[in-house]
Design a protein around this motif. Structure first.
Motif: not given
Length: 386
Positions: A289-317
């Motif tokens: 979803l990140l590359p798409l021109p969407l106005p909003y993407v909501g992710v359920l869960g605590p901030k630690t989950k969101m941080d972990r997801m972004l960190a994994e994507l960053q590690e993938e390059g």
């Protein structure tokens, strides 16, 4: 858009029953009012009302005037001055400290194009439309052309009520309104009268796609339906994603993340919510979803989950530019203190609405200016058609 959807459904019902109808539209406001230009109400000959043009104060008087317009077959421009003591005596004092102009248009089913055919076309296509309503503030007894032009990107529909010598100038203004996606009011000088055009930009309703079919998604779907938002529920579990569990959803799909987008028509008004409670599914969807021109993407869960997801994507390059991250909201929702599924659904939908409206979702009592942007002057820039 929900109001337009309700009006179109009511019109179809009244027409099938052989009833006359009229459309009342707020076309111009000076000062403060409960509803803004573009608010609509359908009136049937037997007094059924769909939509609203005020907080309930104008509807009774507008009903009487709509019946008169139906009997005469002529559009009428009605003015309510909430600063005028006479209006208060008539029982329509609104306490809004403004002047509201309502255009009432009787609907003739003999005409190929009329205001309701415009509204029907708008809800049938998921794209930005511009509707032009032309009226004469200077002289309410002058001819009131009314709703006379509908413009989509590849289609322009006119009614016979639009004067020929207005067309060229209005077309240029309509295309500008659609390009800027901002409604506006213009005035045009013709002979002895000045005509005002309300150029209303109408956006498609947000389309809500919820990845996840747990019990906590049910209130989200039900509330979204109340808002008039078409909703799709998707889950990889066939025993969860069923029509029986989500009868009000427009679409229910069983799909793995890599197959989700091929089953959807995604546009700039599509909202995604990741509610699967499955970390790997949500991560895979976020990657898509990140590359798409969407106005909003909501992710359920605590901030630690969101941080972990972004960190994994960053590690993938995976590239994570700021513009892409700004549309991701995790944890999802406003801080309303919600605990139950219903309360969380309320906070999520409220946040989506605030983001789409470019508002900060604060307390209205703390606003320093008015709730709505001030209306333009009664007679803006005058453009001659002579």
């Amino acid at each position: 858009m929900k109001e337009i959807q309700d009006i179109v459904r009511a019109y179809s019902r009244h027409t099938a029953e052989g009833k006359q109808t009229a459309l009342a539209t707020v076309v111009h406001v000076e000062g403060s009012s409960y509803r803004r230009p573009g608010a609509r109400m359908l009136v049937s000959e037997d007094g059924q009302l769909t939509g609203a043009i005020s907080g309930g104060c104008l509807e009774g008087d507008a009903l009487r005037k709509a019946r008169l317009a139906m009997s005469q077959g002529i559009p009428a421009l009605v003015k309510y001055d909430t600063m005028d003591d006479d209006d208060a005596k008539l029982g329509v004092g609104l306490g809004c400290n403004g002047i509201i102009h309502i255009l009432i248009e009787p609907i003739s089913q003999d005409q190929a194009q009329h205001p309701l055919t415009f509204l029907q076309k708008i809800i049938s296509r998921r794209e930005v439309a511009v509707v032009v309503t032309l009226f004469c503030l200077q002289d309410r007894k002058a001819p009131q052309p009314g709703t006379c032009l509908l413009y989509h990107a590849d289609e322009e529909i006119l009614t016979p009520a639009l004067p020929d010598d207005f067309l060229d100038q209005i077309q240029a203004d309509v295309r500008e309104a659609r390009q800027n996606q901002v409604s506006s009011t213009k005035s045009y000088k013709q002979a002895e009268n000045t005509y005002t055009a309300f150029l209303e930009v109408i956006q498609p309703a947000p389309a809500l796609v919820i990845c996840g079919a747990g019990n906590d998604v049910m209130p989200l779907v039900n509330m979204a339906v109340l808002l008039g938002w078409p909703t799709t529920v998707i889950d990889g579990r066939g025993n969860y994603a069923t029509v029986e569990r989500f009868p009000q959803a427009q679409q229910v799909l069983v799909a793995k993340p890599e197959r989700v987008l091929e089953n959807l028509a995604v546009d700039q008004n599509t909202i995604f919510l990741l509610f699967t409670h499955n970390y790997n599914y949500d991560l895979a969807m976020l990657r898509l979803l990140l590359p798409l021109p969407l106005p909003y993407v909501g992710v359920l869960g605590p901030k630690t989950k969101m941080d972990r997801m972004l960190a994994e994507l960053q590690e993938e390059g995976y590239p994570l530019p700021e513009a892409q991250l700004e549309k991701v909201f995790g944890p999802v929702g406003l801080d309303l203190g919600g605990e139950t599924s219903e309360e969380i659904a309320l906070s999520v939908l409220a946040e989506i609405k605030a983001v789409l409206a470019h508002r900060n979702a604060g307390f209205l009592r703390e606003k320093q200016d008015s709730i709505h942007a001030h209306s333009p002057a009664p007679v803006p820039e005058i453009l001659s058609t002579e």
